[in-house]
Design a protein around this motif. Structure first.
Motif, PDB file in Angstrom:
ATOM      1  N   PRO A 282       0.816  -1.219   0.000  1.00  0.00           N
ATOM      2  CA  PRO A 282       0.000   0.000   0.000  1.00  0.00           C
ATOM      3  C   PRO A 282       0.856   1.279   0.000  1.00  0.00           C
ATOM      4  CG  PRO A 282      -0.674  -1.521   1.745  1.00  0.00           C
ATOM      5  CD  PRO A 282       0.648  -1.991   1.250  1.00  0.00           C
ATOM      6  N   HIS A 283       0.292   2.360  -0.514  1.00  0.00           N
ATOM      7  CA  HIS A 283       0.977   3.647  -0.547  1.00  0.00           C
ATOM      8  C   HIS A 283       1.115   4.211   0.866  1.00  0.00           C
ATOM      9  CE1 HIS A 283       1.610   7.978  -1.415  1.00  0.00           C
ATOM     10  NE2 HIS A 283       2.217   7.510  -2.496  1.00  0.00           N
ATOM     11  N   LYS A 284       2.122   5.060   1.065  1.00  0.00           N
ATOM     12  CA  LYS A 284       2.364   5.600   2.410  1.00  0.00           C
ATOM     13  C   LYS A 284       1.220   6.475   2.917  1.00  0.00           C
ATOM     14  CE  LYS A 284       6.564   6.890   3.654  1.00  0.00           C
ATOM     15  NZ  LYS A 284       7.921   7.494   3.598  1.00  0.00           N
ATOM     16  N   THR A 285       0.378   6.985   2.018  1.00  0.00           N
ATOM     17  CA  THR A 285      -0.771   7.759   2.493  1.00  0.00           C
ATOM     18  C   THR A 285      -1.819   6.866   3.150  1.00  0.00           C
ATOM     19  OG1 THR A 285      -1.732   7.659   0.270  1.00  0.00           O
ATOM     20  CG2 THR A 285      -0.488   9.639   0.837  1.00  0.00           C
ATOM     21  N   ALA A 286      -1.646   5.542   3.045  1.00  0.00           N
ATOM     22  CA  ALA A 286      -2.529   4.611   3.759  1.00  0.00           C
ATOM     23  C   ALA A 286      -1.936   4.195   5.106  1.00  0.00           C
ATOM     24  CB  ALA A 286      -2.786   3.363   2.912  1.00  0.00           C
ATOM     25  N   TYR A 287      -0.703   4.634   5.397  1.00  0.00           N
ATOM     26  CA  TYR A 287      -0.080   4.311   6.677  1.00  0.00           C
ATOM     27  C   TYR A 287      -0.688   5.178   7.775  1.00  0.00           C
ATOM     28  CZ  TYR A 287       3.858   1.990   4.231  1.00  0.00           C
ATOM     29  OH  TYR A 287       4.635   1.166   3.463  1.00  0.00           O
ATOM     30  N   ARG A 288      -0.646   4.675   9.000  1.00  0.00           N
ATOM     31  CA  ARG A 288      -1.106   5.424  10.163  1.00  0.00           C
ATOM     32  C   ARG A 288      -0.176   5.146  11.342  1.00  0.00           C
ATOM     33  NH1 ARG A 288      -3.447   7.208   6.511  1.00  0.00           N
ATOM     34  NH2 ARG A 288      -5.692   7.629   6.265  1.00  0.00           N
ATOM     35  N   ARG A 289      -0.265   5.976  12.365  1.00  0.00           N
ATOM     36  CA  ARG A 289       0.485   5.753  13.592  1.00  0.00           C
ATOM     37  C   ARG A 289       0.142   4.373  14.160  1.00  0.00           C
ATOM     38  NH1 ARG A 289       4.932   8.780  14.844  1.00  0.00           N
ATOM     39  NH2 ARG A 289       4.638  10.851  13.926  1.00  0.00           N
ATOM     40  N   LEU A 290       1.154   3.644  14.574  1.00  0.00           N
ATOM     41  CA  LEU A 290       0.947   2.317  15.147  1.00  0.00           C
ATOM     42  C   LEU A 290       0.850   2.458  16.661  1.00  0.00           C
ATOM     43  CD1 LEU A 290       3.611   0.440  12.987  1.00  0.00           C
ATOM     44  CD2 LEU A 290       1.117   0.376  12.698  1.00  0.00           C
ATOM     45  N   PRO A 291      -0.346   2.289  17.224  1.00  0.00           N
ATOM     46  CA  PRO A 291      -0.527   2.567  18.655  1.00  0.00           C
ATOM     47  C   PRO A 291       0.322   1.684  19.553  1.00  0.00           C
ATOM     48  CG  PRO A 291      -2.466   1.486  17.733  1.00  0.00           C
ATOM     49  CD  PRO A 291      -1.601   1.868  16.578  1.00  0.00           C
ATOM     50  N   ASP A 292       0.613   0.445  19.118  1.00  0.00           N
ATOM     51  CA  ASP A 292       1.392  -0.448  19.967  1.00  0.00           C
ATOM     52  C   ASP A 292       2.895  -0.315  19.745  1.00  0.00           C
ATOM     53  OD1 ASP A 292       1.138  -1.392  17.401  1.00  0.00           O
ATOM     54  OD2 ASP A 292       1.011  -3.501  17.964  1.00  0.00           O
ATOM     55  N   ARG A 293       3.309   0.452  18.736  1.00  0.00           N
ATOM     56  CA  ARG A 293       4.726   0.659  18.438  1.00  0.00           C
ATOM     57  C   ARG A 293       5.498  -0.668  18.559  1.00  0.00           C
ATOM     58  NH1 ARG A 293       7.523   3.462  21.895  1.00  0.00           N
ATOM     59  NH2 ARG A 293       9.019   4.238  20.364  1.00  0.00           N
ATOM     60  N   PRO A 294       5.215  -1.627  17.694  1.00  0.00           N
ATOM     61  CA  PRO A 294       5.827  -2.951  17.840  1.00  0.00           C
ATOM     62  C   PRO A 294       7.345  -2.908  17.760  1.00  0.00           C
ATOM     63  CG  PRO A 294       4.818  -2.710  15.679  1.00  0.00           C
ATOM     64  CD  PRO A 294       4.392  -1.532  16.479  1.00  0.00           C
ATOM     65  N   ALA A 295       7.990  -3.757  18.547  1.00  0.00           N
ATOM     66  CA  ALA A 295       9.445  -3.858  18.530  1.00  0.00           C
ATOM     67  C   ALA A 295       9.903  -4.516  17.232  1.00  0.00           C
ATOM     68  CB  ALA A 295       9.927  -4.668  19.729  1.00  0.00           C
ATOM     69  N   LEU A 296      10.944  -3.956  16.606  1.00  0.00           N
ATOM     70  CA  LEU A 296      11.446  -4.522  15.356  1.00  0.00           C
ATOM     71  C   LEU A 296      11.897  -5.957  15.549  1.00  0.00           C
ATOM     72  CD1 LEU A 296      13.514  -1.571  13.837  1.00  0.00           C
ATOM     73  CD2 LEU A 296      11.069  -2.038  13.680  1.00  0.00           C
ATOM     74  N   ARG A 297      12.449  -6.268  16.702  1.00  0.00           N
ATOM     75  CA  ARG A 297      12.912  -7.636  16.953  1.00  0.00           C
ATOM     76  C   ARG A 297      11.757  -8.627  16.844  1.00  0.00           C
ATOM     77  NH1 ARG A 297      16.856  -8.469  21.931  1.00  0.00           N
ATOM     78  NH2 ARG A 297      18.124  -7.280  20.447  1.00  0.00           N
ATOM     79  N   GLU A 298      10.586  -8.231  17.340  1.00  0.00           N
ATOM     80  CA  GLU A 298       9.423  -9.117  17.248  1.00  0.00           C
ATOM     81  C   GLU A 298       8.892  -9.183  15.815  1.00  0.00           C
ATOM     82  OE1 GLU A 298       6.678  -7.521  20.040  1.00  0.00           O
ATOM     83  OE2 GLU A 298       7.963  -7.906  21.785  1.00  0.00           O
ATOM     84  N   LEU A 299       8.899  -8.048  15.123  1.00  0.00           N
ATOM     85  CA  LEU A 299       8.391  -8.025  13.751  1.00  0.00           C
ATOM     86  C   LEU A 299       9.188  -8.937  12.829  1.00  0.00           C
ATOM     87  CD1 LEU A 299       7.662  -4.226  13.166  1.00  0.00           C
ATOM     88  CD2 LEU A 299       5.998  -6.048  13.535  1.00  0.00           C
ATOM     89  N   TRP A 300      10.497  -8.993  13.035  1.00  0.00           N
ATOM     90  CA  TRP A 300      11.362  -9.736  12.136  1.00  0.00           C
ATOM     91  C   TRP A 300      11.684 -11.142  12.627  1.00  0.00           C
ATOM     92  CZ3 TRP A 300      12.456  -8.472   7.282  1.00  0.00           C
ATOM     93  CH2 TRP A 300      12.233  -7.138   6.886  1.00  0.00           C
ATOM     94  N   ALA A 301      11.169 -11.518  13.802  1.00  0.00           N
ATOM     95  CA  ALA A 301      11.557 -12.797  14.408  1.00  0.00           C
ATOM     96  C   ALA A 301      11.243 -13.985  13.512  1.00  0.00           C
ATOM     97  CB  ALA A 301      10.871 -12.958  15.764  1.00  0.00           C
ATOM     98  N   GLY A 302      10.104 -14.000  12.858  1.00  0.00           N
ATOM     99  CA  GLY A 302       9.725 -15.153  12.045  1.00  0.00           C
ATOM    100  C   GLY A 302       9.908 -14.956  10.555  1.00  0.00           C
ATOM    101  N   GLU A 303      10.597 -13.901  10.155  1.00  0.00           N
ATOM    102  CA  GLU A 303      10.733 -13.573   8.742  1.00  0.00           C
ATOM    103  C   GLU A 303      11.991 -14.194   8.130  1.00  0.00           C
ATOM    104  OE1 GLU A 303       8.538 -11.479   6.945  1.00  0.00           O
ATOM    105  OE2 GLU A 303       7.279 -11.656   8.731  1.00  0.00           O
ATOM    106  N   ARG A 304      11.903 -14.504   6.850  1.00  0.00           N
ATOM    107  CA  ARG A 304      13.106 -14.906   6.104  1.00  0.00           C
ATOM    108  C   ARG A 304      14.006 -13.689   5.929  1.00  0.00           C
ATOM    109  NH1 ARG A 304      12.244 -18.209   0.704  1.00  0.00           N
ATOM    110  NH2 ARG A 304      14.480 -17.761   0.750  1.00  0.00           N
ATOM    111  N   LYS A 305      15.285 -13.894   6.086  1.00  0.00           N
ATOM    112  CA  LYS A 305      16.227 -12.788   6.006  1.00  0.00           C
ATOM    113  C   LYS A 305      17.398 -13.109   5.077  1.00  0.00           C
ATOM    114  CE  LYS A 305      15.304 -11.947  10.941  1.00  0.00           C
ATOM    115  NZ  LYS A 305      14.930 -13.318  11.349  1.00  0.00           N
ATOM    116  N   ASP A 306      17.206 -14.046   4.167  1.00  0.00           N
ATOM    117  CA  ASP A 306      18.317 -14.483   3.319  1.00  0.00           C
ATOM    118  C   ASP A 306      18.330 -13.820   1.943  1.00  0.00           C
ATOM    119  OD1 ASP A 306      15.991 -15.741   2.492  1.00  0.00           O
ATOM    120  OD2 ASP A 306      16.964 -17.646   2.024  1.00  0.00           O
ATOM    121  N   ALA A 307      17.378 -12.944   1.659  1.00  0.00           N
ATOM    122  CA  ALA A 307      17.360 -12.241   0.368  1.00  0.00           C
ATOM    123  C   ALA A 307      16.699 -10.879   0.546  1.00  0.00           C
ATOM    124  CB  ALA A 307      16.640 -13.057  -0.689  1.00  0.00           C
ATOM    125  N   LEU A 308      17.236 -10.101   1.480  1.00  0.00           N
ATOM    126  CA  LEU A 308      16.653  -8.793   1.788  1.00  0.00           C
ATOM    127  C   LEU A 308      17.149  -7.726   0.818  1.00  0.00           C
ATOM    128  CD1 LEU A 308      17.160  -8.814   5.671  1.00  0.00           C
ATOM    129  CD2 LEU A 308      15.004  -9.145   4.456  1.00  0.00           C
TER     130      LEU A 308
END
Length: 467
Positions: A28-54
């Motif tokens: 989605p375009h950045k004009t569809a972004y909004r403030r994230l009330p829970d401000r998730p930690a990046l460590r949690e966001l990326w914990a289950g993601e593939r990181k071998d072709a970033l």
């Protein structure tokens, strides 16, 4: 079936929409972004993601001037050592992001690999040579990206493509330089509120070729006030004289809060027809010159397979797929993608708002959390995959879509695809296992892309308060 004619007089099977609704470079375009009330930690966001072709993107939000059509996140100039403070913040952010990617006790560090890197803006070469060295150091030493082993694309401008800056980029592994020329006609550059002289553009192109960076991309714009088929051909021929490995042909858009937008210019059917006519002229010329069409905007000279230096060379570790792989964006105008959340910082076009966001970024100490973004659910993931695949000239393998989602596009988006076929936008003569646009579909990419936006994203974009 009702018929109508498009902006060039060609007959279509249904009422064709206007060809230039929106340039879809991300969804989605950045004009569809909004403030994230829970401000998730990046460590949690990326914990289950593939990181071998970033993919890694570093954003430099500075330019020497702001063109009249530009709505990018950038400011003019950098007073009071602002570039130093910005690079300091970029260093802090890179450190925090790398730690988050690696996870607890850095146990996942070995799984992190970058397949592509880019410096964008703004104008990254607004930084001087020493600052560009530091930017590369942040990329390599903080993020762990090997710039000599992956494709590295850098944006530049005629005024900032100086020999010392280009030497740094060439030595640090840049494989592609993209220069925004827009027009080789001085009067057209002035009409686009882009102060430049052709002599300066030609000199910059000469310096880029002297730096021997493998891929030169030249950006041109069509639809400028006063531009004709003759002057457009003049710019195309001037660009082709440099034998660029890539060319991007952009339709002019006039957006709110830009220089041209404040002049009160607007779009109409006559302008649509002009842009469509000039697009087809440019496309046909480049195809005749041996370029292959990669998308509506992008044209590339195929690799000749010889040592003659002609053609776009192999791009290195070209295994990043924007539809499926993650992106790490550093800098206050960059965005990052996980499979379930796209996130960034606040977005603005107005210069005062941009200055405030940059100042806030440079003062930030803790970059461990996502601040602004938009969740991506299963439906949005399907839309994004289809949209970003279909807008490429090579099209999309239906089998790959089925493997990822367990369905086929015709089941998930029957109304949209039926309409595209009725409009003549789909290549119906190709392999049924390949979903691909027709030449007319590619020409209408800026109408087709937005037609795949979800109702929720459309509503969020409509509710966005332009600032």
């Amino acid at each position: 079936m009702s018929t109508t004619t498009d902006a060039t007089g060609a007959t279509t099977g249904a009422a064709a929409p206007r060809p230039y609704e929106s340039y879809v470079y991300a969804y989605p375009h950045k004009t569809a972004y909004r403030r994230l009330p829970d401000r998730p930690a990046l460590r949690e966001l990326w914990a289950g993601e593939r990181k071998d072709a970033l993919s890694l993107y570093l954003h430099i939000p500075f330019c020497e001037v702001r063109c009249g059509f530009c709505n990018l996140f950038t400011r003019i100039g950098a007073p009071d050592e602002l570039t130093t403070r910005y690079l300091d913040a970029l260093d802090r952010q890179a450190t925090a992001v790398r730690e988050a990617l690696a996870g607890p006790d850095q146990e996942g560090a070995d799984a992190i690999r970058f397949a592509a890197a880019a410096f964008g803006g703004g104008t990254p070469t607004f930084l001087d040579a020493a600052e560009l060295e530091r930017l590369c150091d942040i990329t390599e030493k903080r993020m762990g990206a090997d710039l000599r082993a992956v494709p590295l694309s850098v944006e530049t401008s005629p005024a900032t493509a100086t020999a010392d800056r280009l030497a740094v980029l060439a030595e640090r592994g840049a494989t592609r330089l993209s220069i925004g020329v827009q027009s080789f006609v001085d009067a057209e550059a002035k009409a686009a509120v882009r102060p430049q002289r052709r002599a300066d553009v030609e000199a910059a192109l000469g310096r880029i070729r002297d730096a021997r960076i493998p891929v030169l991309n030249i950006d041109l714009i069509y639809g400028i006030d006063g531009q004709t088929e003759h002057t457009w051909r003049h710019s195309l021929d001037a660009a082709l004289a440099w034998r660029p490995e890539e060319l991007y042909l952009y339709p002019l858009y006039i957006r709110p809060l830009t220089g041209l937008g404040r002049l009160g210019a607007g779009s109409d059917a006559v302008w649509d027809a002009q842009r469509l006519r000039l697009y087809r002229q440019g496309r046909d010329l480049l195809l005749a010159e041996g370029y292959e069409q990669v998308s509506m905007r992008m044209f590339r000279r195929p690799d000749s397979g010889t040592d003659s230096g002609t053609g776009a060379p192999p791009r290195g570790a070209d295994d990043y797929a924007c539809q499926t792989d993650g992106m790490i964006g550093l800098g206050c105008g960059a965005r990052s993608y996980t499979s379930q959340l796209h996130y960034s910082f606040d977005y603005a076009v107005d210069m005062r708002e941009i200055r405030t966001i940059i100042d806030t970024y440079t003062a930030t100490e803790d970059f461990s959390r996502a601040e602004v973004g938009r969740p991506v659910d299963e439906d949005e993931a399907r839309r994004r995959h289809l949209l970003q695949s279909l807008l490429q000239a090579q099209g999309m393998e239906v089998a790959g879509y089925r493997e990822r989602f367990g369905s086929v596009p015709a089941e998930d988006f029957p109304a949209e695809l039926d309409r595209f076929e009725e409009l003549g936008w789909l290549d119906t003569g190709t392999d049924p296992g390949l979903l691909r646009l027709s030449p007319e579909g590619l020409a209408y990419s800026d109408a087709l892309g937005p037609a795949l936006f979800s109702p929720a994203v459309r509503a969020a974009m409509a509710a966005y308060e332009v600032k």
